[in-house]
Motif scaffolding. Sequence first.
Motif, PDB file in Angstrom:
ATOM      1  N   ALA A  52      65.159 113.974  83.792  1.00 43.42           N
ATOM      2  CA  ALA A  52      66.311 113.907  82.892  1.00 43.42           C
ATOM      3  C   ALA A  52      66.894 112.495  82.851  1.00 43.42           C
ATOM      4  CB  ALA A  52      67.376 114.905  83.330  1.00 43.42           C
ATOM      5  N   ALA A  53      66.914 111.814  83.994  1.00 48.65           N
ATOM      6  CA  ALA A  53      67.439 110.447  84.035  1.00 48.65           C
ATOM      7  C   ALA A  53      66.543 109.497  83.260  1.00 48.65           C
ATOM      8  CB  ALA A  53      67.573 109.989  85.479  1.00 48.65           C
ATOM      9  N   ILE A  54      65.229 109.708  83.343  1.00 50.25           N
ATOM     10  CA  ILE A  54      64.301 108.843  82.608  1.00 50.25           C
ATOM     11  C   ILE A  54      64.440 109.067  81.102  1.00 50.25           C
ATOM     12  CG2 ILE A  54      61.857 108.384  82.186  1.00 50.25           C
ATOM     13  CD1 ILE A  54      61.430 108.917  85.164  1.00 50.25           C
ATOM     14  N   LEU A  55      64.575 110.309  80.699  1.00 48.70           N
ATOM     15  CA  LEU A  55      64.759 110.592  79.274  1.00 48.70           C
ATOM     16  C   LEU A  55      66.071 110.000  78.770  1.00 48.70           C
ATOM     17  CD1 LEU A  55      63.472 114.268  79.119  1.00 48.70           C
ATOM     18  CD2 LEU A  55      62.308 112.210  78.338  1.00 48.70           C
ATOM     19  N   GLN A  56      67.114 110.045  79.595  1.00 46.85           N
ATOM     20  CA  GLN A  56      68.389 109.442  79.219  1.00 46.85           C
ATOM     21  C   GLN A  56      68.258 107.923  79.126  1.00 46.85           C
ATOM     22  OE1 GLN A  56      71.200 111.061  78.336  1.00 46.85           O
ATOM     23  NE2 GLN A  56      72.010 109.060  77.785  1.00 46.85           N
ATOM     24  N   ALA A  57      67.518 107.318  80.049  1.00 49.72           N
ATOM     25  CA  ALA A  57      67.310 105.869  80.011  1.00 49.72           C
ATOM     26  C   ALA A  57      66.534 105.461  78.764  1.00 49.72           C
ATOM     27  CB  ALA A  57      66.581 105.421  81.277  1.00 49.72           C
ATOM     28  N   LYS A  58      65.526 106.260  78.391  1.00 55.35           N
ATOM     29  CA  LYS A  58      64.773 105.963  77.158  1.00 55.35           C
ATOM     30  C   LYS A  58      65.672 106.056  75.934  1.00 55.35           C
ATOM     31  CE  LYS A  58      60.858 107.990  76.440  1.00 55.35           C
ATOM     32  NZ  LYS A  58      59.769 108.983  76.471  1.00 55.35           N
ATOM     33  N   ASN A  59      66.544 107.042  75.926  1.00 51.88           N
ATOM     34  CA  ASN A  59      67.473 107.194  74.812  1.00 51.88           C
ATOM     35  C   ASN A  59      68.444 106.013  74.749  1.00 51.88           C
ATOM     36  OD1 ASN A  59      68.653 108.476  72.623  1.00 51.88           O
ATOM     37  ND2 ASN A  59      70.134 109.527  73.915  1.00 51.88           N
ATOM     38  N   ASN A  60      68.964 105.594  75.908  1.00 54.37           N
ATOM     39  CA  ASN A  60      69.865 104.442  75.956  1.00 54.37           C
ATOM     40  C   ASN A  60      69.158 103.173  75.515  1.00 54.37           C
ATOM     41  OD1 ASN A  60      71.907 106.080  76.878  1.00 54.37           O
ATOM     42  ND2 ASN A  60      71.633 105.514  79.023  1.00 54.37           N
ATOM     43  N   LEU A  61      67.897 103.021  75.927  1.00 51.41           N
ATOM     44  CA  LEU A  61      67.113 101.853  75.543  1.00 51.41           C
ATOM     45  C   LEU A  61      66.927 101.807  74.028  1.00 51.41           C
ATOM     46  CD1 LEU A  61      65.328  99.418  76.413  1.00 51.41           C
ATOM     47  CD2 LEU A  61      63.433 101.023  76.506  1.00 51.41           C
ATOM     48  N   LEU A  62      66.599 102.926  73.441  1.00 52.03           N
ATOM     49  CA  LEU A  62      66.407 102.978  71.989  1.00 52.03           C
ATOM     50  C   LEU A  62      67.699 102.677  71.251  1.00 52.03           C
ATOM     51  CD1 LEU A  62      64.639 103.605  69.530  1.00 52.03           C
ATOM     52  CD2 LEU A  62      65.289 105.994  69.797  1.00 52.03           C
ATOM     53  N   ASP A  63      68.795 103.274  71.693  1.00 51.08           N
ATOM     54  CA  ASP A  63      70.082 103.026  71.044  1.00 51.08           C
ATOM     55  C   ASP A  63      70.482 101.563  71.136  1.00 51.08           C
ATOM     56  OD1 ASP A  63      70.235 105.686  70.393  1.00 51.08           O
ATOM     57  OD2 ASP A  63      71.690 106.198  71.955  1.00 51.08           O
ATOM     58  N   SER A  64      70.290 100.979  72.313  1.00 49.51           N
ATOM     59  CA  SER A  64      70.657  99.583  72.504  1.00 49.51           C
ATOM     60  C   SER A  64      69.763  98.664  71.672  1.00 49.51           C
ATOM     61  CB  SER A  64      70.559  99.208  73.976  1.00 49.51           C
ATOM     62  OG  SER A  64      70.906  97.865  74.156  1.00 49.51           O
ATOM     63  N   TYR A  65      68.476  98.972  71.615  1.00 50.31           N
ATOM     64  CA  TYR A  65      67.571  98.152  70.803  1.00 50.31           C
ATOM     65  C   TYR A  65      67.967  98.189  69.339  1.00 50.31           C
ATOM     66  CZ  TYR A  65      63.510  96.806  68.080  1.00 50.31           C
ATOM     67  OH  TYR A  65      62.700  96.214  67.144  1.00 50.31           O
ATOM     68  N   MET A  66      68.255  99.368  68.827  1.00 50.80           N
ATOM     69  CA  MET A  66      68.612  99.478  67.411  1.00 50.80           C
ATOM     70  C   MET A  66      69.914  98.740  67.115  1.00 50.80           C
ATOM     71  SD  MET A  66      66.033 100.882  66.147  1.00 50.80           S
ATOM     72  CE  MET A  66      66.533 101.221  64.486  1.00 50.80           C
ATOM     73  N   GLN A  67      70.873  98.798  68.028  1.00 52.20           N
ATOM     74  CA  GLN A  67      72.130  98.080  67.824  1.00 52.20           C
ATOM     75  C   GLN A  67      71.917  96.573  67.903  1.00 52.20           C
ATOM     76  OE1 GLN A  67      75.103  99.334  66.856  1.00 52.20           O
ATOM     77  NE2 GLN A  67      75.603  97.180  66.611  1.00 52.20           N
ATOM     78  N   ARG A  68      71.155  96.132  68.883  1.00 53.89           N
ATOM     79  CA  ARG A  68      70.891  94.695  69.015  1.00 53.89           C
ATOM     80  C   ARG A  68      70.074  94.174  67.839  1.00 53.89           C
ATOM     81  NH1 ARG A  68      71.854  92.650  74.358  1.00 53.89           N
ATOM     82  NH2 ARG A  68      72.628  94.354  75.628  1.00 53.89           N
TER      83      ARG A  68
END
Length: 138
Positions: A52-68
Motif C-alpha cells: 500500500a505504501a509503494i502504491l501511494q508513493a507511485k501515486n504521489n510521484l505521478l501527481d508531482s510529475y504532472m504538476q512539475r
Amino acid sequence: MHVDQHLLEQLRRHDQFEFVVTPEDKRCDYAKQFEEWIQQYCLDDIQQADLAAILQAKNNLLDSYMQRRLDVSKNHRNHISEQGHICIFHMFEHYCRLMINVQRKLRPMPLYDSSPLPTMPPPPLLPNIFVKAEAKDE
C-alpha cells in the motif's frame, strides 16, 4: 632529430600522466529539485516494503510529475529524449521503474489465472407471446 629527443625526454618525465575524467552531471536544475523531492517523500515509502505504501508513493510521484511538468518551461516540459540533459521525465521514469520492481517483488505477477472461467447463464424464459392465432373456421 633534436626535437624527437626532446619529446622523448618530456614523455619519459611524465610517464605516469593520466587523464582524470570526472563524470559530468547532466541533470538540469528542475531534475535535481525533483529528485530531491522524490528522495525525501517517496523513497521512505519504498523502504517500508509495504504494498500500500509503494502504491501511494507511485501515486504521489505521478501527481508531482504532472504538476512539475506544468510548472517548468516548454524546453524542459517536452524533453524526453536521451540526448542533451537529464530532465524531470527521466527522473520520473527512473523512480517509477524502481517502484514497479519493488512492487513486483512484493506481489509477483501470476503466470496464469487458475480460477475457472465463468459460465454463461441460460437465457431468460420469455412469456408465451408468440402463440399462433387460432384460425376462425366459422
